[in-house]
Design a protein around this motif. Structure first.
Motif, PDB file in Angstrom:
ATOM      1  N   MET A   1       1.170  -1.002   0.034  1.00 27.09           N
ATOM      2  CA  MET A   1      -0.170   0.162  -0.172  1.00 27.09           C
ATOM      3  C   MET A   1       0.662   1.142  -0.136  1.00 27.09           C
ATOM      4  O   MET A   1       0.490   1.918  -0.756  1.00 27.09           O
ATOM      5  CB  MET A   1      -0.440  -0.047   1.152  1.00 27.09           C
ATOM      6  N   ASN A   2       2.349   1.368   0.531  1.00 29.65           N
ATOM      7  CA  ASN A   2       2.569   2.266   0.486  1.00 29.65           C
ATOM      8  C   ASN A   2       3.374   2.856  -0.761  1.00 29.65           C
ATOM      9  O   ASN A   2       4.253   4.019  -0.545  1.00 29.65           O
ATOM     10  CB  ASN A   2       4.040   2.303   2.196  1.00 29.65           C
ATOM     11  N   GLY A   3       3.851   1.915  -1.426  1.00 33.52           N
ATOM     12  CA  GLY A   3       3.797   2.271  -2.545  1.00 33.52           C
ATOM     13  C   GLY A   3       3.168   2.818  -4.002  1.00 33.52           C
ATOM     14  O   GLY A   3       3.633   2.619  -5.285  1.00 33.52           O
ATOM     15  N   PHE A   4       1.995   2.625  -2.943  1.00 34.75           N
ATOM     16  CA  PHE A   4       0.583   3.854  -3.962  1.00 34.75           C
ATOM     17  C   PHE A   4       0.735   4.993  -3.784  1.00 34.75           C
ATOM     18  O   PHE A   4       0.510   5.147  -4.785  1.00 34.75           O
ATOM     19  CB  PHE A   4      -0.498   2.444  -4.110  1.00 34.75           C
ATOM     20  N   ILE A   5       1.214   4.858  -2.555  1.00 33.45           N
ATOM     21  CA  ILE A   5       1.068   6.508  -2.570  1.00 33.45           C
ATOM     22  C   ILE A   5       1.870   8.052  -3.149  1.00 33.45           C
ATOM     23  O   ILE A   5       0.822   8.762  -3.525  1.00 33.45           O
ATOM     24  CB  ILE A   5       0.738   6.894  -0.477  1.00 33.45           C
ATOM     25  N   VAL A   6       3.136   7.397  -3.391  1.00 29.95           N
ATOM     26  CA  VAL A   6       3.710   8.798  -3.962  1.00 29.95           C
ATOM     27  C   VAL A   6       3.281   8.394  -5.970  1.00 29.95           C
ATOM     28  O   VAL A   6       2.402   9.607  -6.051  1.00 29.95           O
ATOM     29  CB  VAL A   6       5.668   8.127  -4.138  1.00 29.95           C
ATOM     30  N   PRO A   7       3.035   7.840  -5.820  1.00 31.09           N
ATOM     31  CA  PRO A   7       3.250   7.460  -7.803  1.00 31.09           C
ATOM     32  C   PRO A   7       0.977   7.943  -8.168  1.00 31.09           C
ATOM     33  O   PRO A   7       0.785   8.780  -8.203  1.00 31.09           O
ATOM     34  CB  PRO A   7       2.654   6.065  -8.548  1.00 31.09           C
ATOM     35  N   ALA A   8       0.246   8.051  -6.912  1.00 30.52           N
ATOM     36  CA  ALA A   8      -0.304   8.321  -6.504  1.00 30.52           C
ATOM     37  C   ALA A   8      -0.765  10.296  -6.677  1.00 30.52           C
ATOM     38  O   ALA A   8      -1.471  10.437  -7.078  1.00 30.52           O
ATOM     39  CB  ALA A   8      -1.874   7.586  -5.758  1.00 30.52           C
ATOM     40  N   ALA A   9       0.097  10.179  -5.575  1.00 28.01           N
ATOM     41  CA  ALA A   9      -0.005  11.299  -5.300  1.00 28.01           C
ATOM     42  C   ALA A   9       1.014  13.080  -6.281  1.00 28.01           C
ATOM     43  O   ALA A   9      -0.037  13.495  -6.553  1.00 28.01           O
ATOM     44  CB  ALA A   9       1.169  12.217  -4.168  1.00 28.01           C
ATOM     45  N   SER A  11       0.476  11.680  -9.170  1.00 25.39           N
ATOM     46  CA  SER A  11      -0.551  11.525 -10.531  1.00 25.39           C
ATOM     47  C   SER A  11      -1.459  12.664 -10.551  1.00 25.39           C
ATOM     48  O   SER A  11      -1.960  13.316 -11.051  1.00 25.39           O
ATOM     49  CB  SER A  11      -0.746  10.431 -10.853  1.00 25.39           C
ATOM     50  N   GLY A  12      -2.608  12.766  -8.875  1.00 22.32           N
ATOM     51  CA  GLY A  12      -2.952  13.672  -8.834  1.00 22.32           C
ATOM     52  C   GLY A  12      -2.600  14.881  -9.052  1.00 22.32           C
ATOM     53  O   GLY A  12      -3.281  15.573 -10.097  1.00 22.32           O
ATOM     54  N   PHE A  13      -1.350  15.666  -8.719  1.00 24.75           N
ATOM     55  CA  PHE A  13      -0.700  16.625  -8.839  1.00 24.75           C
ATOM     56  C   PHE A  13      -0.915  17.361 -10.620  1.00 24.75           C
ATOM     57  O   PHE A  13      -1.467  18.154 -11.023  1.00 24.75           O
ATOM     58  CB  PHE A  13       0.675  16.995  -8.258  1.00 24.75           C
ATOM     59  N   TRP A  14      -0.381  16.157 -11.429  1.00 30.03           N
ATOM     60  CA  TRP A  14       0.104  17.078 -12.357  1.00 30.03           C
ATOM     61  C   TRP A  14      -2.136  16.703 -13.105  1.00 30.03           C
ATOM     62  O   TRP A  14      -2.139  17.139 -14.234  1.00 30.03           O
ATOM     63  CB  TRP A  14       0.449  15.584 -13.741  1.00 30.03           C
ATOM     64  N   PHE A  15      -2.927  15.667 -12.310  1.00 31.34           N
ATOM     65  CA  PHE A  15      -3.938  15.522 -12.939  1.00 31.34           C
ATOM     66  C   PHE A  15      -4.603  17.043 -12.673  1.00 31.34           C
ATOM     67  O   PHE A  15      -5.878  17.201 -13.325  1.00 31.34           O
ATOM     68  CB  PHE A  15      -5.063  14.604 -12.205  1.00 31.34           C
ATOM     69  N   TRP A  49       8.189  12.179 -15.589  1.00 30.35           N
ATOM     70  CA  TRP A  49       8.479  11.221 -14.721  1.00 30.35           C
ATOM     71  C   TRP A  49       7.923   8.829 -14.209  1.00 30.35           C
ATOM     72  O   TRP A  49       8.598   9.577 -13.595  1.00 30.35           O
ATOM     73  CB  TRP A  49       6.731  12.015 -13.874  1.00 30.35           C
ATOM     74  N   ILE A  50       6.570   9.302 -14.785  1.00 33.18           N
ATOM     75  CA  ILE A  50       6.211   8.227 -14.709  1.00 33.18           C
ATOM     76  C   ILE A  50       7.123   6.728 -15.595  1.00 33.18           C
ATOM     77  O   ILE A  50       7.329   5.837 -15.342  1.00 33.18           O
ATOM     78  CB  ILE A  50       4.142   8.032 -14.815  1.00 33.18           C
ATOM     79  N   THR A  51       7.473   6.790 -16.290  1.00 38.47           N
ATOM     80  CA  THR A  51       8.368   6.925 -17.260  1.00 38.47           C
ATOM     81  C   THR A  51       9.572   6.479 -16.841  1.00 38.47           C
ATOM     82  O   THR A  51      10.595   5.274 -16.199  1.00 38.47           O
ATOM     83  CB  THR A  51       8.984   7.040 -18.511  1.00 38.47           C
ATOM     84  N   THR A  52      10.328   7.263 -15.921  1.00 34.10           N
ATOM     85  CA  THR A  52      11.552   7.151 -15.262  1.00 34.10           C
ATOM     86  C   THR A  52      10.910   6.305 -13.964  1.00 34.10           C
ATOM     87  O   THR A  52      11.810   5.476 -13.434  1.00 34.10           O
ATOM     88  CB  THR A  52      11.757   8.491 -13.966  1.00 34.10           C
ATOM     89  N   TYR A  53      10.038   6.450 -13.404  1.00 29.25           N
ATOM     90  CA  TYR A  53       9.416   5.698 -11.821  1.00 29.25           C
ATOM     91  C   TYR A  53       9.332   4.601 -12.422  1.00 29.25           C
ATOM     92  O   TYR A  53      10.488   3.549 -11.677  1.00 29.25           O
ATOM     93  CB  TYR A  53       8.699   6.452 -11.067  1.00 29.25           C
ATOM     94  N   ILE A  54       8.726   4.321 -13.669  1.00 32.39           N
ATOM     95  CA  ILE A  54       9.022   2.631 -13.476  1.00 32.39           C
ATOM     96  C   ILE A  54      10.358   1.973 -13.684  1.00 32.39           C
ATOM     97  O   ILE A  54      10.163   0.807 -13.923  1.00 32.39           O
ATOM     98  CB  ILE A  54       7.539   2.546 -14.689  1.00 32.39           C
TER      99      ILE A  54
END
Length: 78
Positions: A1-9, A11-15, A49-54
């Protein structure tokens, strides 16, 4: 669950930048250009960002050292 917080945050910011803030741009002759710039910027930054993260989650390969180099490194005395 903790690994999902940063990508969601992130992604939410850019949304918010790309799809919520353009709703509050006042009417004017340049509203279309401003909205388009915000949306394109948000999408491009999110994709970067998502490409670098993945890419960092599961690297394709680690450092590869030839066996001759490894033998030479053993003789360095560390």
């Amino acid at each position: 669950m903790n690994g999902f917080i940063v990508p969601a945050a992130i992604s939410g910011f850019w949304f918010i930048i790309g799809f919520i803030i353009p709703l509050f741009i006042p009417r004017g002759p340049n509203k279309g250009i401003t909205v388009t710039c915000l949306m394109i910027t948000a999408v491009c930054c999110w994709v970067l960002w998502i490409t670098t993260y993945i890419a960092q989650l599961n690297p394709l390969f680690g450092p590869q050292i030839k066996s001759t180099t490894l033998i030479l490194m053993k003789n360095w005395g560390f």
